[in-house]
Design a protein around this motif. Structure first.
Motif, mmCIF file in Angstrom:
data_model
loop_
_atom_site.group_PDB
_atom_site.id
_atom_site.type_symbol
_atom_site.label_atom_id
_atom_site.label_comp_id
_atom_site.label_asym_id
_atom_site.label_seq_id
_atom_site.Cartn_x
_atom_site.Cartn_y
_atom_site.Cartn_z
ATOM 1 N N GLU A 55 6.262 1.897 6.114
ATOM 2 C CA GLU A 55 6.847 3.258 5.780
ATOM 3 C C GLU A 55 7.088 3.652 4.331
ATOM 4 O OE1 GLU A 55 9.966 5.522 5.069
ATOM 5 O OE2 GLU A 55 10.787 3.893 6.510
ATOM 6 N N PRO A 56 6.534 5.358 4.606
ATOM 7 C CA PRO A 56 5.339 5.726 3.028
ATOM 8 C C PRO A 56 5.977 6.761 2.125
ATOM 9 C CG PRO A 56 5.268 6.875 5.639
ATOM 10 C CD PRO A 56 6.368 5.541 5.623
ATOM 11 N N GLY A 57 7.447 6.523 2.354
ATOM 12 C CA GLY A 57 8.418 6.666 1.843
ATOM 13 C C GLY A 57 8.370 5.777 0.828
ATOM 14 N N ALA A 58 8.927 3.883 1.029
ATOM 15 C CA ALA A 58 8.567 3.200 0.447
ATOM 16 C C ALA A 58 7.553 2.838 -0.935
ATOM 17 C CB ALA A 58 9.500 1.615 1.568
ATOM 18 N N ILE A 59 6.528 3.429 0.162
ATOM 19 C CA ILE A 59 5.073 3.233 -0.421
ATOM 20 C C ILE A 59 4.843 4.214 -1.410
ATOM 21 C CG2 ILE A 59 2.750 2.869 0.090
ATOM 22 C CD1 ILE A 59 3.580 2.189 2.890
ATOM 23 N N ALA A 84 11.554 -6.677 7.439
ATOM 24 C CA ALA A 84 12.522 -6.774 6.666
ATOM 25 C C ALA A 84 11.931 -5.835 5.046
ATOM 26 C CB ALA A 84 13.008 -8.030 6.480
ATOM 27 N N HIS A 85 10.278 -6.524 5.179
ATOM 28 C CA HIS A 85 9.730 -5.776 4.273
ATOM 29 C C HIS A 85 9.285 -4.339 3.489
ATOM 30 C CE1 HIS A 85 6.491 -4.471 1.382
ATOM 31 N NE2 HIS A 85 6.148 -6.800 0.644
ATOM 32 N N PRO A 86 9.746 -3.523 2.885
ATOM 33 C CA PRO A 86 10.002 -2.305 2.225
ATOM 34 C C PRO A 86 8.745 -1.401 3.033
ATOM 35 C CG PRO A 86 9.983 -3.880 0.527
ATOM 36 C CD PRO A 86 9.782 -4.272 1.608
ATOM 37 N N PHE A 87 8.002 -2.528 3.140
ATOM 38 C CA PHE A 87 6.727 -1.237 3.394
ATOM 39 C C PHE A 87 6.526 -0.912 4.627
ATOM 40 C CE2 PHE A 87 4.100 -2.157 -0.757
ATOM 41 C CZ PHE A 87 5.080 -1.654 -1.395
ATOM 42 N N ARG A 95 6.424 5.202 -3.414
ATOM 43 C CA ARG A 95 8.375 4.650 -4.323
ATOM 44 C C ARG A 95 8.081 3.911 -5.474
ATOM 45 N NH1 ARG A 95 11.706 7.041 -0.364
ATOM 46 N NH2 ARG A 95 12.495 4.481 0.211
ATOM 47 N N ALA A 96 6.298 3.076 -3.882
ATOM 48 C CA ALA A 96 6.172 1.986 -5.230
ATOM 49 C C ALA A 96 4.932 2.234 -6.370
ATOM 50 C CB ALA A 96 6.329 1.137 -4.237
ATOM 51 N N GLY A 97 4.833 3.315 -6.265
ATOM 52 C CA GLY A 97 3.229 4.106 -6.189
ATOM 53 C C GLY A 97 1.993 3.889 -6.222
ATOM 54 N N LEU A 98 1.614 3.816 -4.548
ATOM 55 C CA LEU A 98 0.717 3.089 -4.272
ATOM 56 C C LEU A 98 0.368 4.304 -3.063
ATOM 57 C CD1 LEU A 98 1.630 -0.468 -2.581
ATOM 58 C CD2 LEU A 98 0.553 0.167 -4.602
ATOM 59 N N MET A 99 -0.685 4.773 -2.760
ATOM 60 C CA MET A 99 -1.019 5.927 -1.945
ATOM 61 C C MET A 99 -2.252 5.712 -1.279
ATOM 62 S SD MET A 99 0.197 8.358 -3.626
ATOM 63 C CE MET A 99 -1.166 9.601 -3.037
ATOM 64 N N ASP A 100 -2.548 3.757 -1.164
ATOM 65 C CA ASP A 100 -3.149 3.415 0.535
ATOM 66 C C ASP A 100 -2.240 2.932 1.395
ATOM 67 O OD1 ASP A 100 -5.022 2.000 1.944
ATOM 68 O OD2 ASP A 100 -6.520 1.749 0.573
ATOM 69 N N VAL A 101 -2.365 3.413 2.386
ATOM 70 C CA VAL A 101 -1.437 2.585 3.431
ATOM 71 C C VAL A 101 -1.405 0.595 3.930
ATOM 72 C CG1 VAL A 101 -0.280 3.159 5.765
ATOM 73 C CG2 VAL A 101 -0.578 5.409 4.340
#
Length: 878
Positions: free
Chosen positions: A475-479, A452-455, A481-487
């Protein structure tokens, strides 16, 4: 429908109402309708041909995609007294070989593109898609109808192989009596009636779609709608064009449907999202509390867009999340939920509308007995017996003994409880994790919480060295969009935010990130016996092998995307571009591949060249992963394909054409001031040296500079004569040139054209074409991005396409020193000298005269050679 003892009467009944449609095959080219009389004739002729070639009881395999010929072959084999074996077209080579050998198949119906996979089986084949006259075609087997064997209820009708969640698939024989009982039970519900049309967006190799999606419509005299491909756009087209009233689906299909609806709402902005969520919550509340169905009225536009007549969603094959079930009911559809297994042909329980409880799988099918192997009101294994339960696995007597209790009850392997006649499930007995502290954990409950977590796109729970651990598919798209680059950091954040919401004994102590889809069956169930191997690989980094993931290892919905030519061509192009990257459907275009805004132009151009599809602004805004790109290739509007960037007025909105207008009045004065200030700065602070001005002509041209620094356009502007600058437009990345009001204003004064990924390749080229057509010169950075090393990058195809249509002289420009003064990533420049050289102009006309599709490539290559020569002349050591 009369009470059935075998399946033969449902085929005989096709002769009645012979002019009515039986099968509707919906393709991109239209709908092919087969009426009941034609279907009856084809089945009878093929059955006669099979009876003359094979023996009663022989197994006939079907290894092909959903299509009308598949249905004809299956019904014909049953009528000829044979056992039909539906095979998964996505089965691994190992499983396929096992199923063909274990079943004793004597003939395989298949398609031309799957012949190679059957080459080692040594079995005769008949082609479902053979051209007319091909001796290998299904038609070649047909003979005049003749007397067929008498069929007894105990005769085998079909052989299905379990999905293999715990190893090699097991053969499940089902008799005519097993299947006839199910058809009688479904007919008795009254759920389907005259006027209904059944849409079947599922592969037919599983017992659930075979019984519910093929046999039931034929038995009840209802048209069956088959989509050309089991992908979103084709499914929606089939439901709409076929006027489906009922859809046979599985939970993953309905989850994807709801996610697509949410995504459609999201692109309309926050207000639309808020309105949608409030209306849906209200509709669900009214449905649950008052029993009223307002969804079809509240969401009428949605129904009109998807499938106006669709009223009933039938769901089986796996457990449906109750929250999703209520949302679907709130949107205005009715749900019919079924529970069962391959071994029970398939239904054991049904939850029919209008139902007050969508958290239960329903009540036992009349004639079926269900009990719980536990004290009253407690959770235990679900046991069942009835006319639909199979007799035992093929060639596996030991497995058969394990599957039944001593007094003949079938062990389903599911855990559940009975309350007031309602069966609710709580997981699989074999999947239950018992902790060292004695706590029982059902993985699915924990997995839903993390997913359920968007990431997190997918999550699997497992035991590893006596510890509770998790396998995370981000979920790279949500990551992004959150402005993060480190998976890895994003996954850790998701775990740390989710863990505290769980009971202490459900919390994981370690996790591993994988970029490969989790191993699942065709119906979406996790293959848990494989998870430890995948987890070990993810921990060691092996899962990040630098190579594209073969499509056969993709999840089922993603594999189906490649059945359409456009997504397949785009995937092949990505593999060509990134052969040493770990490409999967979940690979982030920005996050993993570094596709920045400038690189979008090249990617979109390639997509347009391959598929004819132009990405719209809305489409690009939602593309974050490879999967998103493949879906965009599939659904790109046909209207956009017809537009041409060569006719800017048709492509560009008025607000963008306004950027092309020549300056007048105060803006012209500001432009002159800006030119003077820039020239003073570049020639003073950076001691700009310019050579090759003699190569500039009085007429319009295209300047093609190398690009390694943000200082490059300022150096070129300081080098060009003022008269040339006033009639020159610049292609500029909107992310920098239009990122704030100050740079936007300066860019407007400097005649910078706003090239954005949202425009698509068509919009960017159209702006350039519009500038050229009004007599302006153009500055076009052909590399498409700044070089991180200072060395010339491969040129993008945009310049070649532009010059092939508008053959202006191309002036190569070499800029030296700007990279050393301010390379990519440096915030403030060093005051080092910059040297700029204009090379002799390239005339595209001789290259165009040679003709052919390679003209743009020839022009691009010629410009690249000129730029390389200028660089070599400026620094012979390079």
């Amino acid at each position: 429908m009369k009470n059935l003892a075998t399946l033969i009467p449902i085929v005989d009944g096709l002769a009645e109402r012979s002019d009515e449609p039986a099968l509707l095959y919906v393709t991109v080219d239209g709908t092919r309708a087969i009426n009941r009389g034609a279907l009856h004739g084809d089945v009878q002729r093929l059955a006669a041909g099979l009876a003359g070639r094979l023996r009663r009881g022989d197994t006939v395999a079907l290894f092909g995609p959903d299509r009308p010929e598949w249905v004809v072959a299956a019904l014909a084999a049953v009528c000829a007294g044979m056992t039909v074996l539906p095979l998964d077209v996505q089965a691994s080579s190992e499983n396929l070989a096992h199923m063909l050998a274990d079943s004793g198949a004597r003939l395989v119906f298949t398609t031309c593109d799957r012949l190679e996979r059957l080459a080692g089986a040594g079995l005769p084949v008949a082609l479902l898609d053979a051209p007319d006259g091909d001796p290998r075609g299904m038609a070649a087997l047909m003979t005049e109808p003749s007397a067929l064997p008498d069929i007894r209820p105990e005769d085998p009708a079909a052989l299905f192989y379990t999905s293999g969640t715990t190893g090699l698939p097991k053969g499940v024989p089902l008799t005519h009596a097993n299947l006839a009982f199910q058809l009688n039970a479904i007919a008795a519900t009254g759920l389907l009636g005259p006027g209904d049309r059944v849409g079947l967006p599922l592969p037919l190799h599983h017992v659930y779609p075979f019984v519910m999606g093929v046999l039931t419509p034929v038995a009840l005299g209802l048209p069956l709608i088959i989509p050309q491909a089991l992908t979103g756009p084709r499914v929606v087209q089939a439901l709409r064009d076929g006027e489906a009233t009922i859809m046979i689906g599985v939970p993953r299909l309905y989850a994807a449907l709801y996610a697509a609806i949410e995504a459609q709402v999201a692109v309309r902005g926050r207000a639309a999202v808020l309105l949608f969520s409030r209306l849906l919550a209200f509709s669900v509340w009214v449905r649950r509390r008052l029993g009223l169905h307002l969804g079809r009225w509240l969401f009428g536009r949605l129904h009109a867009q998807l499938a106006p007549r669709l009223r009933l969603l039938a769901c089986g094959g796996a457990a449906l999340d109750p929250a999703l079930a209520w949302r679907l009911e709130g949107l205005g559809w009715r749900l019919a939920i079924g529970y069962g297994l391959t071994e029970t042909a398939p239904l054991l329980a049904m939850n029919l509308p209008p139902s007050p409880r969508l958290d239960a799988v329903g009540s036992p099918v009349p004639g079926v007995e269900i009990k719980i192997d536990a004290p009253s009101d407690q959770v235990g294994e679900v046991l069942a017996r009835g006319p639909n339960v199979f007799a035992g696995y093929r060639n596996l007597p030991e497995k058969t003994r394990e599957a039944f209790t001593a007094d003949g009850w079938f062990r389903t392997g599911d855990l559940g409880r009975m309350e007031d006649g309602w069966l609710t499930l709580s997981g699989r007995a074999k999947e239950l994790i018992v902790t060292a502290g004695g706590e029982n954990i059902q993985p699915e409950e924990v997995e839903r919480a993390f997913a359920a977590h968007p990431f997190i796109q997918e999550f699997a729970l497992l035991e590893w060295e006596d510890r509770l651990v998790g396998l995370v598919l981000p979920e790279p798209g949500a990551i992004c969009r959150a402005g993060l680059m480190d998976v890895q950091a994003a996954a850790r954040q998701a775990v740390e935010e989710t863990n505290p919401r769980l009971a202490s004994y459900q919390r994981i102590v370690e996790f591993a990130v994988t970029r490969d889809p989790l191993p699942r069956t065709r119906l979406g169930k996790l293959r848990r016996h494989v998870l430890p191997q995948v987890y070990a690989a993810a921990r060691s980094g092996w899962a990040e092998a630098a190579a594209p993931l073969p499509p056969e290892r993709w999840a089922e919905p993603d594999r189906l995307l490649l059945e359409d030519p456009a997504p397949r061509q785009v995937w092949e192009e990505l593999v060509r571009r990134y052969p040493d990257r770990h490409l999967t459907p979940d690979t982030g275009l920005r996050l993993d591949l570094g596709v920045d805004s400038l690189a979008w132009l090249d990617l979109a151009l390639a997509m347009q060249r391959l598929t004819g599809a132009e990405l719209t602004e809305t489409a690009i805004a939602g593309i974050e992963t490879v999967r998103d790109l493949l879906r965009a290739a599939q659904v790109a509007p046909a209207a956009a394909r017809a537009l041409s960037w060569e006719r800017p007025d048709e492509v560009l909105p008025a607000r963008e054409l306004a950027w092309l207008r020549p300056h007048r009045g105060p803006i012209r004065a500001a432009h002159r001031l800006l030119i003077a200030l820039n020239r003073l700065l570049m020639r003073g602070a950076f001691r700009l040296q310019v050579t090759g001005l003699e190569h500039l002509s009085a007429g319009p041209c295209v300047f093609a500079p190398n690009h390694a620094s943000v200082l490059d356009p300022f150096a070129l502007a300081a080098a060009l004569p003022s008269a040339t600058l006033t009639r020159t437009c610049w292609g500029g990345w909107a992310g920098i040139a239009f990122g704030n009001p100050v740079t936007r204003g300066l860019s407007r004064i400097g005649r910078v054209l706003p090239l954005t990924p949202e425009q698509g390749a068509l919009g960017a080229l159209a702006l350039a074409a519009a500038a050229i057509r009004q007599g302006d010169s153009l500055v076009w950075f052909p590399e498409g991005q700044r070089s991180v090393t200072g060395q010339l990058l491969p040129l993008r195809p945009g310049l070649g396409l532009l010059m092939a249509r508008f053959p202006l002289p191309v002036v190569p420009v070499h800029i030296a020193g700007a990279f050393e003064a301010m390379p990519l990533g440096r915030r403030w420049p060093r005051l080092l000298p910059i040297r700029l050289t204009f090379g002799p102009p390239l005339d595209p006309l001789p290259l165009i005269a040679a003709g052919g599709e390679a003209v743009p490539s020839r022009i691009t290559e010629a410009v690249a050679a000129r730029l390389a020569a200028l660089a070599q002349a400026a620094d012979p050591t390079t």
